[in-house]
Design a protein around this motif. Structure first.
Motif, short mmCIF file in Angstrom:
data_model
loop_
_atom_site.label_atom_id
_atom_site.label_comp_id
_atom_site.label_asym_id
_atom_site.label_seq_id
_atom_site.Cartn_x
_atom_site.Cartn_y
_atom_site.Cartn_z
N LEU A 86 0.85 -1.32 0.42
CA LEU A 86 0.22 0.48 -0.06
C LEU A 86 1.16 1.45 0.33
N ALA A 96 -11.19 -2.15 6.77
CA ALA A 96 -10.97 -3.11 6.27
C ALA A 96 -11.34 -4.41 6.95
N ILE A 143 -9.34 -1.58 2.53
CA ILE A 143 -8.21 -2.66 2.06
C ILE A 143 -9.52 -4.43 2.42
N HIS A 164 -7.88 -2.45 -1.75
CA HIS A 164 -6.69 -2.61 -2.07
C HIS A 164 -6.79 -3.81 -1.60
N VAL A 166 -4.42 -7.31 0.08
CA VAL A 166 -3.89 -7.41 0.16
C VAL A 166 -3.93 -9.18 1.12
N LEU A 195 -0.58 -4.37 9.70
CA LEU A 195 -0.83 -3.17 8.68
C LEU A 195 0.17 -1.57 9.90
#
Length: 398
Positions: A86, A96, A143, A164, A166, A195
């Motif tokens: 990121l 998230a 996320i 995003h 991950v 994170l």
């Protein structure tokens, strides 16, 4: 100045009237299709809900054992820990969620049949695009932590939606087992504490529907940094050292039938000290993660029936050195009702495809059709941009 929804990358305007007509037509078709779709409840989810209520009343701690801490990702040259990617994100805050391949039938490869995947897409749409629920600060990312069994087709779609994605490796312990595949990977949520680029992260279970923006949750007094306590009676020699400070704020598990807003005085919680792990705000920290992992590797340290929820309830027990703090009771409610929705609760912890309160079904399902209609139109616009030799992504402008 916000980019027009209908502006191409080269600056050539697309007919607003024609594009609006196309979007309205597509949206109308998918919205009306709701009347021909009747999702079936997931019996596993109802079993989990029953367990939540039982454990809220009777949560007990177990015995002690040994533990080991798995390795952390490190840079091969410097040997230092490497935070999750990121690099393009500049915000101090993030939203998230977590998605694993075990949340659906492994033999069903059609993403449209995976309710948790569709729920994650709805979250992305609400946090990033929907005018009445999207973040007021466009720099705050959404996320999605994904395990290796989430196929690239789903990851690509989530990235295209604006999330995003991950990838994370599993966290497991041999003594923690479950007969329900959807719960198998939940301890991997502890990777959220890696994170460390962010000061605070708001975690939402995938089965969450927003009713408004969530930015102000980071200003709730409960999310402030706290010094870890030093009560020796709460320190166990077989656990990893506690961090010097921490932040972990959430909401108690509510009863299926409650008033709005729920209060302990009205007996709306079976146990106000029992945390629901579907919505919380925390400060990422490797020290906290190491502590969690040490607990995960001690057999019977916590009740394994709801693995991550009961781990958090042990680690952040009110009589311990890192007690969890309670967010305002209007941020999130499990087992939501029409009264909660009309009262103004900001998030509904409920499965859009199998709500406990059937009166909420039209509202919950409408978000799926809105999400799909929006992205059909958005994908069409982006394809037009690419065909004309340019490409720029966008959010819906006011």
């Amino acid at each position: 100045m916000a980019m027009s929804f209908y502006q191409t990358s080269a600056g050539s305007p697309v007919s607003m009237h024609r594009s609006r007509f196309l979007y309205i037509l597509i949206a109308t078709i998918v919205v009306f299709s709701v009347f021909f779709y009747s999702p079936l409840p997931d019996s596993v989810d109802h079993h989990r809900d029953a367990l939540v209520q039982q454990l809220a009343n009777t949560a007990k701690l177990g015995d002690f054992g040994n533990h080991t801490t798995p390795d952390k990702p490190v840079d091969s040259k410097s040997g230092h820990y490497v935070p999750t990617g990121l690099d393009d994100v500049k915000s101090q805050y993030a939203f998230a969620t977590f998605l694993s391949g075990s949340s659906t039938d492994p033999n069903d490869h059609d993403p449209s049949h995976d309710p948790y995947f569709q729920a994650t897409r709805i979250l992305s749409y609400q946090l990033l695009h929907a005018p009445e629920t999207r973040s007021k600060n466009a720099s705050i990312p959404f996320i999605v932590l994904v395990t290796k069994d989430v196929p690239e087709e789903k990851r690509s779609r989530l990235r295209k939606d604006g999330a995003h994605v991950v990838p994370v490796t599993y966290l497991t312990a041999d003594w923690i087992t479950t007969d329900y595949p959807a719960w198998r990977d939940v301890l991997t949520k502890l990777r959220l504490w890696e994170l460390t680029q962010f000061e605070r992260v708001c975690f939402l279970d995938g089965d969450t529907i927003l009713t408004g923006p969530l930015d102000d949750v980071f200003d709730d007094p409960a999310v402030h940094l706290h010094h870890t306590g030093t009560d020796n009676k709460a320190i166990k020699s077989d656990e990893a050292p506690l961090p010097r400070n921490y932040s972990f704020a959430g909401v108690p598990e509510s009863k299926p039938i409650h008033k709005y807003p729920p209060t302990d005085e009205n007996h709306d919680y079976p146990n106000i000290n029992y945390l629901n792990s579907g919505f919380f705000v925390y400060k990422p920290s490797l020290d906290v993660e190491n502590y969690y992992i040490s607990l995960m590797n001690i057999p019977d340290r916590f009740n394994p029936e709801l693995p991550e929820q009961n781990l958090f309830n042990y680690a952040h027990r009110r009589e311990g050195n890192m007690p969890w703090t309670q967010l305002a009771n209007t941020w999130n409610i499990h087992y939501p009702s029409i009264e909660d929705l009309n009262g103004g609760v900001r998030t509904l912890h409920e499965k859009w495809w199998a709500p406990v309160n059937e009166g909420l079904r039209p509202y919950l399902e409408s978000w799926r059709w809105r999400m799909e209609g929006f992205h059909e139109a958005r994908d069409s616009v982006l394809e037009q941009q690419k065909a004309k030799g340019g490409f720029r992504d966008f959010r819906w402008s006011d």
